[in-house]
Design a protein around this motif. Structure first.
Motif, PDB file in Angstrom:
ATOM      1  N   MET A 192       0.839  -1.182   0.000  1.00  0.00           N
ATOM      2  CA  MET A 192       0.000   0.000   0.000  1.00  0.00           C
ATOM      3  C   MET A 192       0.881   1.241   0.000  1.00  0.00           C
ATOM      4  O   MET A 192       1.787   1.343   0.809  1.00  0.00           O
ATOM      5  CB  MET A 192      -0.888   0.027   1.239  1.00  0.00           C
ATOM      6  CG  MET A 192      -1.923  -1.050   1.292  1.00  0.00           C
ATOM      7  SD  MET A 192      -3.138  -0.879   2.628  1.00  0.00           S
ATOM      8  CE  MET A 192      -2.129  -0.551   4.041  1.00  0.00           C
ATOM      9  N   ASN A 193       0.600   2.135  -0.940  1.00  0.00           N
ATOM     10  CA  ASN A 193       1.345   3.382  -0.947  1.00  0.00           C
ATOM     11  C   ASN A 193       0.437   4.586  -1.224  1.00  0.00           C
ATOM     12  O   ASN A 193       0.909   5.664  -1.518  1.00  0.00           O
ATOM     13  CB  ASN A 193       2.510   3.326  -1.938  1.00  0.00           C
ATOM     14  CG  ASN A 193       2.077   3.162  -3.380  1.00  0.00           C
ATOM     15  OD1 ASN A 193       0.904   3.128  -3.708  1.00  0.00           O
ATOM     16  ND2 ASN A 193       3.052   3.042  -4.254  1.00  0.00           N
ATOM     17  N   VAL A 194      -0.880   4.384  -1.129  1.00  0.00           N
ATOM     18  CA  VAL A 194      -1.849   5.468  -1.321  1.00  0.00           C
ATOM     19  C   VAL A 194      -2.624   5.639  -0.023  1.00  0.00           C
ATOM     20  O   VAL A 194      -3.294   4.718   0.436  1.00  0.00           O
ATOM     21  CB  VAL A 194      -2.804   5.157  -2.498  1.00  0.00           C
ATOM     22  CG1 VAL A 194      -3.863   6.227  -2.621  1.00  0.00           C
ATOM     23  CG2 VAL A 194      -2.025   5.018  -3.796  1.00  0.00           C
ATOM     24  N   GLY A 195      -2.512   6.820   0.588  1.00  0.00           N
ATOM     25  CA  GLY A 195      -3.139   7.096   1.875  1.00  0.00           C
ATOM     26  C   GLY A 195      -4.594   7.529   1.776  1.00  0.00           C
ATOM     27  O   GLY A 195      -5.189   7.561   0.699  1.00  0.00           O
ATOM     28  N   GLY A 196      -5.175   7.870   2.912  1.00  0.00           N
ATOM     29  CA  GLY A 196      -6.594   8.163   3.054  1.00  0.00           C
ATOM     30  C   GLY A 196      -7.157   9.253   2.162  1.00  0.00           C
ATOM     31  O   GLY A 196      -8.060   9.009   1.363  1.00  0.00           O
ATOM     32  N   LEU A 197      -6.665  10.488   2.281  1.00  0.00           N
ATOM     33  CA  LEU A 197      -7.184  11.590   1.478  1.00  0.00           C
ATOM     34  C   LEU A 197      -6.890  11.356   0.002  1.00  0.00           C
ATOM     35  O   LEU A 197      -7.753  11.565  -0.863  1.00  0.00           O
ATOM     36  CB  LEU A 197      -6.589  12.929   1.927  1.00  0.00           C
ATOM     37  CG  LEU A 197      -7.045  14.159   1.146  1.00  0.00           C
ATOM     38  CD1 LEU A 197      -8.560  14.328   1.254  1.00  0.00           C
ATOM     39  CD2 LEU A 197      -6.321  15.392   1.628  1.00  0.00           C
ATOM     40  N   ASP A 198      -5.701  10.905  -0.298  1.00  0.00           N
ATOM     41  CA  ASP A 198      -5.294  10.600  -1.665  1.00  0.00           C
ATOM     42  C   ASP A 198      -6.230   9.539  -2.261  1.00  0.00           C
ATOM     43  O   ASP A 198      -6.706   9.668  -3.393  1.00  0.00           O
ATOM     44  CB  ASP A 198      -3.849  10.093  -1.651  1.00  0.00           C
ATOM     45  CG  ASP A 198      -3.227   9.984  -3.022  1.00  0.00           C
ATOM     46  OD1 ASP A 198      -3.854  10.399  -4.008  1.00  0.00           O
ATOM     47  OD2 ASP A 198      -2.088   9.473  -3.104  1.00  0.00           O
ATOM     48  N   ARG A 199      -6.518   8.523  -1.487  1.00  0.00           N
ATOM     49  CA  ARG A 199      -7.397   7.436  -1.929  1.00  0.00           C
ATOM     50  C   ARG A 199      -8.809   7.957  -2.212  1.00  0.00           C
ATOM     51  O   ARG A 199      -9.399   7.646  -3.251  1.00  0.00           O
ATOM     52  CB  ARG A 199      -7.439   6.356  -0.851  1.00  0.00           C
ATOM     53  CG  ARG A 199      -8.317   5.210  -1.201  1.00  0.00           C
ATOM     54  CD  ARG A 199      -8.355   4.197  -0.076  1.00  0.00           C
ATOM     55  NE  ARG A 199      -9.052   2.999  -0.524  1.00  0.00           N
ATOM     56  CZ  ARG A 199      -9.514   2.082   0.282  1.00  0.00           C
ATOM     57  NH1 ARG A 199      -9.326   2.193   1.581  1.00  0.00           N
ATOM     58  NH2 ARG A 199     -10.138   1.039  -0.199  1.00  0.00           N
ATOM     59  N   THR A 200      -9.332   8.754  -1.314  1.00  0.00           N
ATOM     60  CA  THR A 200     -10.677   9.300  -1.474  1.00  0.00           C
ATOM     61  C   THR A 200     -10.776  10.151  -2.737  1.00  0.00           C
ATOM     62  O   THR A 200     -11.728  10.012  -3.513  1.00  0.00           O
ATOM     63  CB  THR A 200     -11.063  10.144  -0.242  1.00  0.00           C
ATOM     64  OG1 THR A 200     -10.983   9.325   0.916  1.00  0.00           O
ATOM     65  CG2 THR A 200     -12.452  10.716  -0.377  1.00  0.00           C
TER      66      THR A 200
END
Length: 62
Positions: free
Chosen positions: A1-9
């Motif tokens: 995993m290399n995509v965080g919360g805000l980025d993912r949303t």
């Protein structure tokens, strides 16, 4: 995993909007590019982030 919360949303929202706009005929076939941010958001993995050594996920990798 290399995509965080805000980025993912943001990826899921932008991808979904592009695909929806294409299906509704608001934009041309180029809107199918929304599959890319949608998929990277869902799977929480972006190959370009890995290539450039970027990580927006706050979790430590083991």
């Amino acid at each position: 995993m290399n995509v965080g919360g805000l980025d993912r949303t943001l990826r899921v929202l932008v991808g979904g909007v592009l695909i929806l706009a294409t299906l509704l005929g608001w934009i041309g076939v180029w809107g199918w590019i929304g599959v890319v941010p949608l998929a990277t958001g869902i799977f929480r993995y972006c190959p370009l982030y890995r290539l450039f050594g970027f990580n927006s996920c706050p979790l430590k990798q083991k």
